[in-house]
Design a protein around this motif. Structure first.
Motif, PDB file in Angstrom:
ATOM      1  N   GLU A 129     -13.184  28.042  10.468  1.00  0.00           N
ATOM      2  CA  GLU A 129     -13.026  26.781   9.727  1.00  0.00           C
ATOM      3  C   GLU A 129     -14.159  26.665   8.703  1.00  0.00           C
ATOM      4  O   GLU A 129     -15.332  26.646   9.070  1.00  0.00           O
TER       5      GLU A 129
ATOM      6  N   SER B 176     -15.591  24.653   5.084  1.00  0.00           N
ATOM      7  CA  SER B 176     -15.447  23.493   4.213  1.00  0.00           C
ATOM      8  C   SER B 176     -16.380  23.627   3.008  1.00  0.00           C
ATOM      9  O   SER B 176     -17.534  24.028   3.150  1.00  0.00           O
TER      10      SER B 176
ATOM     11  N   PRO C 254     -17.948  21.427   0.073  1.00  0.00           N
ATOM     12  CA  PRO C 254     -18.174  20.114  -0.540  1.00  0.00           C
ATOM     13  C   PRO C 254     -18.481  20.265  -2.027  1.00  0.00           C
ATOM     14  O   PRO C 254     -19.117  21.235  -2.449  1.00  0.00           O
TER      15      PRO C 254
ATOM     16  N   TYR D 290      -9.948  22.049  15.462  1.00  0.00           N
ATOM     17  CA  TYR D 290     -10.876  21.109  14.833  1.00  0.00           C
ATOM     18  C   TYR D 290     -10.121  19.791  14.623  1.00  0.00           C
ATOM     19  O   TYR D 290      -9.634  19.480  13.552  1.00  0.00           O
TER      20      TYR D 290
ATOM     21  N   LYS E   8     -14.303  16.337  15.132  1.00  0.00           N
ATOM     22  CA  LYS E   8     -14.924  15.866  13.885  1.00  0.00           C
ATOM     23  C   LYS E   8     -15.921  14.737  14.108  1.00  0.00           C
ATOM     24  O   LYS E   8     -16.992  14.721  13.508  1.00  0.00           O
TER      25      LYS E   8
ATOM     26  N   TYR F   3     -22.304  23.364  13.533  1.00  0.00           N
ATOM     27  CA  TYR F   3     -22.125  23.700  12.125  1.00  0.00           C
ATOM     28  C   TYR F   3     -23.161  24.723  11.682  1.00  0.00           C
ATOM     29  O   TYR F   3     -24.284  24.745  12.185  1.00  0.00           O
TER      30      TYR F   3
ATOM     31  N   ALA G 271     -12.214  26.369  -4.752  1.00  0.00           N
ATOM     32  CA  ALA G 271     -12.427  24.937  -4.507  1.00  0.00           C
ATOM     33  C   ALA G 271     -12.537  24.183  -5.833  1.00  0.00           C
ATOM     34  O   ALA G 271     -11.922  23.120  -6.017  1.00  0.00           O
TER      35      ALA G 271
ATOM     36  N   ARG H 185     -14.161  17.157  -0.801  1.00  0.00           N
ATOM     37  CA  ARG H 185     -14.390  18.265   0.124  1.00  0.00           C
ATOM     38  C   ARG H 185     -13.088  19.055   0.238  1.00  0.00           C
ATOM     39  O   ARG H 185     -12.026  18.473   0.421  1.00  0.00           O
TER      40      ARG H 185
ATOM     41  N   ASP I 214     -11.096  22.174   2.179  1.00  0.00           N
ATOM     42  CA  ASP I 214     -11.125  22.907   3.445  1.00  0.00           C
ATOM     43  C   ASP I 214     -10.296  24.188   3.371  1.00  0.00           C
ATOM     44  O   ASP I 214      -9.197  24.196   2.789  1.00  0.00           O
TER      45      ASP I 214
ATOM     46  N   ASN J 104      -9.914  16.648   0.319  1.00  0.00           N
ATOM     47  CA  ASN J 104     -10.175  15.278   0.733  1.00  0.00           C
ATOM     48  C   ASN J 104     -11.002  14.598  -0.361  1.00  0.00           C
ATOM     49  O   ASN J 104     -12.144  14.976  -0.587  1.00  0.00           O
TER      50      ASN J 104
ATOM     51  N   PRO K 166     -14.078  12.076   1.464  1.00  0.00           N
ATOM     52  CA  PRO K 166     -14.521  12.638   2.743  1.00  0.00           C
ATOM     53  C   PRO K 166     -15.448  11.680   3.479  1.00  0.00           C
ATOM     54  O   PRO K 166     -16.116  10.845   2.865  1.00  0.00           O
TER      55      PRO K 166
ATOM     56  N   LEU L 113     -19.504  16.075   7.120  1.00  0.00           N
ATOM     57  CA  LEU L 113     -19.895  17.367   6.549  1.00  0.00           C
ATOM     58  C   LEU L 113     -20.620  17.251   5.220  1.00  0.00           C
ATOM     59  O   LEU L 113     -21.629  17.938   4.994  1.00  0.00           O
TER      60      LEU L 113
END
Length: 294
Positions: A177, A179, A181, A200, A205, A213, A231, A245, A247, A261, A264, A271
């Motif tokens: 997983e 992410s 940002p 997850y 979360k 993390y 991204a 963010r 993912d 998101n 976020p 995160l």
């Protein structure tokens, strides 16, 4: 002194997270700005009457009208400044199907998926098991179901359709997983998430011990660049602003876009604040930056 109204609460399934975000934002900026905390329910159509002397609205809502573009459109109509993406970008980003189509159009890898609107479509599934069911317009991984076979799927899709009428069904892959940002169009340190549970999900979360993390994520530089570029491509093509963010899943050298998101979480376990802290931005500095960007 600038006056900031912090909106939180709402009526979505993510209301609890929104309250945590809103209260954390209020606490962070109470000495920096004149702050009005507004816990709203479902009716936002008379909200402008409370915002006549407000310089900017900090949207700390998650899901529902606060994130799907409706509130943003309302604030635009009344010429009220606010944090986060605009109404069209918010509406697009909330629709997982649309964002995956955008990613696919830009040659960003995605897992095979389909959309189901009612139980009569169950027998039309042509995807490979195992599968994941999730709301097409939901967040915080609420309403997430893992289906190992057709029997699991038939049970869980009926449950999920009771909660929301449009469900995304996606092939499951065992993967890391990840992410990414973004703040002011710049990629912050990439995060790898190690959930304590199998998936997850909501508890992973938002429980303080739900996940571990790694920031920055320990991945190859070449893959980090791909993730950052992809991204940004999604962020820019949806026309996001201020922060977001994105993912992904990573399996070996392959990566797959999951979702974006536009609002976020900004709680103590969220995160984006963890990543921002790695470049020297305290929680307070992060919130102030988002406000000043707006």
């Amino acid at each position: 002194m600038k006056k900031v109204a912090v909106l939180f609460g709402g009526d979505s399934s993510e209301k609890e997270v929104s309250i945590y975000t809103g209260l954390a934002v209020v606490e962070a900026i109470k000495d920096e700005y004149k702050v009005e905390a507004i816990n709203i329910e479902s009716d936002y159509l008379s909200l402008h009457n409370k915002l006549l002397d407000v310089d900017i609205v900090f949207i700390a809502l998650h899901g529902g009208f606060g994130e799907d573009g409706r509130l943003q459109k309302y604030l635009d109509k009344h010429n009220i400044k606010y944090t986060g993406s605009g109404s069209v970008a918010s509406q697009t980003a909330m629709d997982k199907n649309k964002t995956k189509l955008i990613a696919k159009a830009h040659k960003i890898p995605v897992l095979n998926w389909t959309i189901i609107n009612n139980s009569s479509e169950i027998d039309k599934i042509r995807l490979k098991f195992p599968l994941i069911i999730k709301p097409n317009d939901g967040g915080s991984t609420i309403g997430l179901y893992f289906c190992k076979d057709i029997n699991d799927f038939k049970i869980n899709i009926k449950k999920s359709l009771k909660d929301t009428s449009v469900q995304m069904v996606e092939e499951y892959v065992k993967a890391r997983e990840i992410s990414v940002p973004i703040l002011d169009g710049q990629v912050l340190p990439i995060i790898e998430i190690f959930p304590k549970g199998f998936l997850y999900d909501y508890e992973s979360k938002y429980k303080s011990d739900g996940s571990n993390y790694q920031i920055p994520a320990k991945i190859k530089d070449s893959l980090s660049r791909k993730l950052a570029n992809d991204a940004l491509t999604i962020y820019q093509n949806i026309n996001c602003r201020h922060y977001a963010r994105i993912d992904f899943l990573v399996a070996g050298d392959k990566h797959y876009f999951l979702e974006i998101n536009t609002l976020p979480g900004l709680t103590s376990t969220s995160l984006l604040p963890k990543s921002a802290f790695k470049i020297g931005l305290s929680y307070r500095d992060l919130v102030v930056k988002i406000i000043e960007l707006s």
